[in-house]
Design a protein around this motif. Structure first.
Motif, PDB file in Angstrom:
ATOM      1  N   ALA A  98       0.849  -1.192   0.000  1.00 17.41           N
ATOM      2  CA  ALA A  98       0.000   0.000   0.000  1.00 17.41           C
ATOM      3  C   ALA A  98       0.878   1.232   0.000  1.00 17.41           C
ATOM      4  CB  ALA A  98      -0.926   0.016   1.216  1.00 17.41           C
ATOM      5  N   VAL A  99       0.354   2.311  -0.568  1.00 13.43           N
ATOM      6  CA  VAL A  99       1.048   3.587  -0.554  1.00 13.43           C
ATOM      7  C   VAL A  99       0.117   4.635   0.053  1.00 13.43           C
ATOM      8  CG1 VAL A  99       0.285   4.209  -2.896  1.00 13.43           C
ATOM      9  CG2 VAL A  99       2.358   5.262  -1.951  1.00 13.43           C
ATOM     10  N   PHE A 100       0.711   5.571   0.772  1.00 13.90           N
ATOM     11  CA  PHE A 100      -0.071   6.608   1.452  1.00 13.90           C
ATOM     12  C   PHE A 100       0.568   7.964   1.216  1.00 13.90           C
ATOM     13  CE2 PHE A 100      -0.535   9.052   5.547  1.00 13.90           C
ATOM     14  CZ  PHE A 100      -1.840   9.463   5.323  1.00 13.90           C
ATOM     15  N   LEU A 101      -0.257   8.938   0.827  1.00 16.91           N
ATOM     16  CA  LEU A 101       0.208  10.293   0.568  1.00 16.91           C
ATOM     17  C   LEU A 101      -0.359  11.241   1.626  1.00 16.91           C
ATOM     18  CD1 LEU A 101      -0.486  10.439  -3.298  1.00 16.91           C
ATOM     19  CD2 LEU A 101       1.561   9.588  -2.115  1.00 16.91           C
ATOM     20  N   CYS A 205     -13.187   0.685  -2.992  1.00 14.07           N
ATOM     21  CA  CYS A 205     -12.331  -0.464  -3.326  1.00 14.07           C
ATOM     22  C   CYS A 205     -10.925  -0.228  -2.758  1.00 14.07           C
ATOM     23  CB  CYS A 205     -12.309  -0.698  -4.829  1.00 14.07           C
ATOM     24  SG  CYS A 205     -13.924  -1.144  -5.495  1.00 14.07           S
ATOM     25  N   ASN A 206      -9.915  -0.107  -3.619  1.00 13.41           N
ATOM     26  CA  ASN A 206      -8.543   0.054  -3.132  1.00 13.41           C
ATOM     27  C   ASN A 206      -8.086   1.507  -3.094  1.00 13.41           C
ATOM     28  OD1 ASN A 206      -7.992  -2.612  -2.562  1.00 13.41           O
ATOM     29  ND2 ASN A 206      -7.220  -3.067  -4.602  1.00 13.41           N
ATOM     30  N   LEU A 207      -9.020   2.434  -3.206  1.00 16.12           N
ATOM     31  CA  LEU A 207      -8.693   3.854  -3.115  1.00 16.12           C
ATOM     32  C   LEU A 207      -9.281   4.417  -1.824  1.00 16.12           C
ATOM     33  CD1 LEU A 207      -7.432   6.368  -4.407  1.00 16.12           C
ATOM     34  CD2 LEU A 207      -9.612   6.755  -5.577  1.00 16.12           C
ATOM     35  N   VAL A 208      -8.421   4.924  -0.960  1.00 16.09           N
ATOM     36  CA  VAL A 208      -8.839   5.450   0.343  1.00 16.09           C
ATOM     37  C   VAL A 208      -8.412   6.907   0.449  1.00 16.09           C
ATOM     38  CG1 VAL A 208      -8.637   5.227   2.847  1.00 16.09           C
ATOM     39  CG2 VAL A 208      -8.582   3.176   1.409  1.00 16.09           C
ATOM     40  N   THR A 209      -9.348   7.779   0.807  1.00 12.29           N
ATOM     41  CA  THR A 209      -9.020   9.199   0.932  1.00 12.29           C
ATOM     42  C   THR A 209      -9.642   9.795   2.189  1.00 12.29           C
ATOM     43  OG1 THR A 209     -10.878   9.683  -0.567  1.00 12.29           O
ATOM     44  CG2 THR A 209      -8.667   9.674  -1.526  1.00 12.29           C
ATOM     45  N   GLY A 210      -8.971  10.811   2.727  1.00  6.91           N
ATOM     46  CA  GLY A 210      -9.469  11.512   3.906  1.00  6.91           C
ATOM     47  C   GLY A 210      -9.492  13.006   3.673  1.00  6.91           C
ATOM     48  N   GLN A 211     -10.365  13.700   4.382  1.00  7.16           N
ATOM     49  CA  GLN A 211     -10.636  15.103   4.092  1.00  7.16           C
ATOM     50  C   GLN A 211      -9.609  16.079   4.653  1.00  7.16           C
ATOM     51  OE1 GLN A 211     -14.688  16.323   4.845  1.00  7.16           O
ATOM     52  NE2 GLN A 211     -14.128  18.479   5.074  1.00  7.16           N
ATOM     53  N   ASN A 212      -9.135  15.855   5.858  1.00  2.11           N
ATOM     54  CA  ASN A 212      -8.336  16.858   6.563  1.00  2.11           C
ATOM     55  C   ASN A 212      -7.449  16.179   7.601  1.00  2.11           C
ATOM     56  OD1 ASN A 212     -10.219  16.150   8.565  1.00  2.11           O
ATOM     57  ND2 ASN A 212     -11.616  17.757   7.881  1.00  2.11           N
ATOM     58  N   PRO A 213      -6.608  16.917   8.312  1.00  2.00           N
ATOM     59  CA  PRO A 213      -5.719  16.270   9.282  1.00  2.00           C
ATOM     60  C   PRO A 213      -6.432  15.370  10.280  1.00  2.00           C
ATOM     61  CG  PRO A 213      -5.038  18.535   8.948  1.00  2.00           C
ATOM     62  CD  PRO A 213      -6.339  18.374   8.197  1.00  2.00           C
ATOM     63  N   ALA A 214      -7.596  15.787  10.737  1.00  5.18           N
ATOM     64  CA  ALA A 214      -8.342  14.998  11.722  1.00  5.18           C
ATOM     65  C   ALA A 214      -8.820  13.657  11.159  1.00  5.18           C
ATOM     66  CB  ALA A 214      -9.538  15.797  12.227  1.00  5.18           C
ATOM     67  N   SER A 215      -8.757  13.509   9.838  1.00  4.24           N
ATOM     68  CA  SER A 215      -9.221  12.284   9.183  1.00  4.24           C
ATOM     69  C   SER A 215      -8.108  11.250   9.015  1.00  4.24           C
ATOM     70  CB  SER A 215      -9.791  12.622   7.804  1.00  4.24           C
ATOM     71  OG  SER A 215     -10.744  13.657   7.874  1.00  4.24           O
ATOM     72  N   ASP A 225      -8.443  -2.142   6.683  1.00  4.32           N
ATOM     73  CA  ASP A 225      -9.577  -2.915   6.160  1.00  4.32           C
ATOM     74  C   ASP A 225      -9.299  -3.408   4.749  1.00  4.32           C
ATOM     75  OD1 ASP A 225     -10.964  -2.447   8.494  1.00  4.32           O
ATOM     76  OD2 ASP A 225     -12.221  -0.866   7.676  1.00  4.32           O
ATOM     77  N   ALA A 226      -8.788  -2.515   3.909  1.00  2.00           N
ATOM     78  CA  ALA A 226      -8.529  -2.872   2.516  1.00  2.00           C
ATOM     79  C   ALA A 226      -7.473  -3.973   2.413  1.00  2.00           C
ATOM     80  CB  ALA A 226      -8.080  -1.637   1.728  1.00  2.00           C
ATOM     81  N   LEU A 227      -6.436  -3.891   3.238  1.00  2.00           N
ATOM     82  CA  LEU A 227      -5.389  -4.901   3.204  1.00  2.00           C
ATOM     83  C   LEU A 227      -5.850  -6.218   3.800  1.00  2.00           C
ATOM     84  CD1 LEU A 227      -2.310  -2.728   4.233  1.00  2.00           C
ATOM     85  CD2 LEU A 227      -2.762  -3.737   1.988  1.00  2.00           C
ATOM     86  N   THR A 228      -6.744  -6.138   4.778  1.00  6.63           N
ATOM     87  CA  THR A 228      -7.236  -7.343   5.432  1.00  6.63           C
ATOM     88  C   THR A 228      -8.061  -8.194   4.475  1.00  6.63           C
ATOM     89  OG1 THR A 228      -7.295  -6.250   7.579  1.00  6.63           O
ATOM     90  CG2 THR A 228      -8.652  -8.226   7.324  1.00  6.63           C
ATOM     91  N   TRP A 229      -8.805  -7.533   3.585  1.00  2.01           N
ATOM     92  CA  TRP A 229      -9.706  -8.257   2.703  1.00  2.01           C
ATOM     93  C   TRP A 229      -9.114  -8.510   1.320  1.00  2.01           C
ATOM     94  CZ3 TRP A 229     -13.569 -10.707   4.766  1.00  2.01           C
ATOM     95  CH2 TRP A 229     -14.072 -10.267   6.007  1.00  2.01           C
ATOM     96  N   LYS A 230      -7.828  -8.182   1.139  1.00  2.00           N
ATOM     97  CA  LYS A 230      -7.211  -8.444  -0.157  1.00  2.00           C
ATOM     98  C   LYS A 230      -6.903  -9.938  -0.324  1.00  2.00           C
ATOM     99  CE  LYS A 230      -4.348  -5.957  -2.342  1.00  2.00           C
ATOM    100  NZ  LYS A 230      -5.212  -5.688  -3.510  1.00  2.00           N
TER     101      LYS A 230
END
Length: 230
Positions: A98-101, A205-215, A225-230
């Protein structure tokens, strides 16, 4: 086998061509880092240029200084990732699940058109791996294509730092473009929470996004969750 997660941070330390400092937002790196570590994942911190990641000073001071950020600053092993991050040019997509930005306003300038980042994310698309981002992190998604040749975000539920939040921090005339507006132009099914600054995250699906720092923590949990069900 433990999952391997790559965090890619900005290396841009000024607001555009001004002298006003910016960088990566601490909570957006640190909250996910600790969540994934608790799950036994291997976490690698990279950045566009490598070396020390520029941090937005505001994110290291009250009222944004969380207990986790304080703990991270005193954690020599964790801090090494931010002080000596891996250059994006040395990253191999095959090594990660997984990659996270994470965001921070620095991403507005060195994420969207970065050929190495686009190539890396395209690898994750091609191999159906998890791609995640929070706040301004989705700046890195705007020029990435899906396997159908259309924008990656087209037809997908996504979120990011909202235009309303950008106006609230008086950066609407500073950033190269408004991220929410751009994602909508690309065909994204944009959503945001009912209140500015409140936690809000989406998984399509495999795209996860959050709105702001609190997210940030919610994004990390959805990645689990995404990695658990892959």
């Amino acid at each position: 086998m433990a999952k391997n997660i790559l965090i890619v941070c900005t290396s841009w330390d000024k607001l555009g061509d001004t002298k006003e400092p910016t960088g990566c937002w601490a909570e957006e790196v640190i909250a996910p880092y600790y969540i994934w570590k608790k799950h036994g994942y291997n976490v690698t911190i990279a950045s566009v240029k490598g070396g020390e990641v520029p941090m937005d000073e505001a994110s290291l001071n009250p009222p944004y200084l969380t207990k986790e950020v304080e703990d991270f600053l005193l954690d020599d092993e964790a801090m090494k990732g931010l002080m000596d991050s891996v250059p994006l040019s040395d990253v191999k997509g095959d090594d990660y699940d997984a990659v996270f930005l994470p965001g921070g306003h620095g991403t507005c300038w060195d994420f969207p058109d970065n050929a190495e980042l686009i190539a890396l994310l395209s690898h994750f698309v091609d191999y159906n791996k998890v791609i995640s981002a929070v706040c301004h992190g989705p700046m890195g998604l705007v020029n990435v294509k899906g396997t159908d040749g259309q924008p990656l975000v087209a037809g997908k539920k996504v979120t990011c730092f909202s235009d309303a939040e950008e106006v609230a921090v008086a950066k609407e005339n500073v950033v190269p473009f408004m991220l929410e507006t751009r994602l909508k132009e690309l065909g994204a099914l944009y959503e945001c929470g009912p209140e500015k600054w409140a936690p809000f995250a989406l998984r399509d699906c495999n795209l996860v996004t959050g709105q702001n720092p609190a997210s940030s923590a919610r994004v990390a949990d959805l990645v689990v969750d995404a990695l658990t069900w892959k």
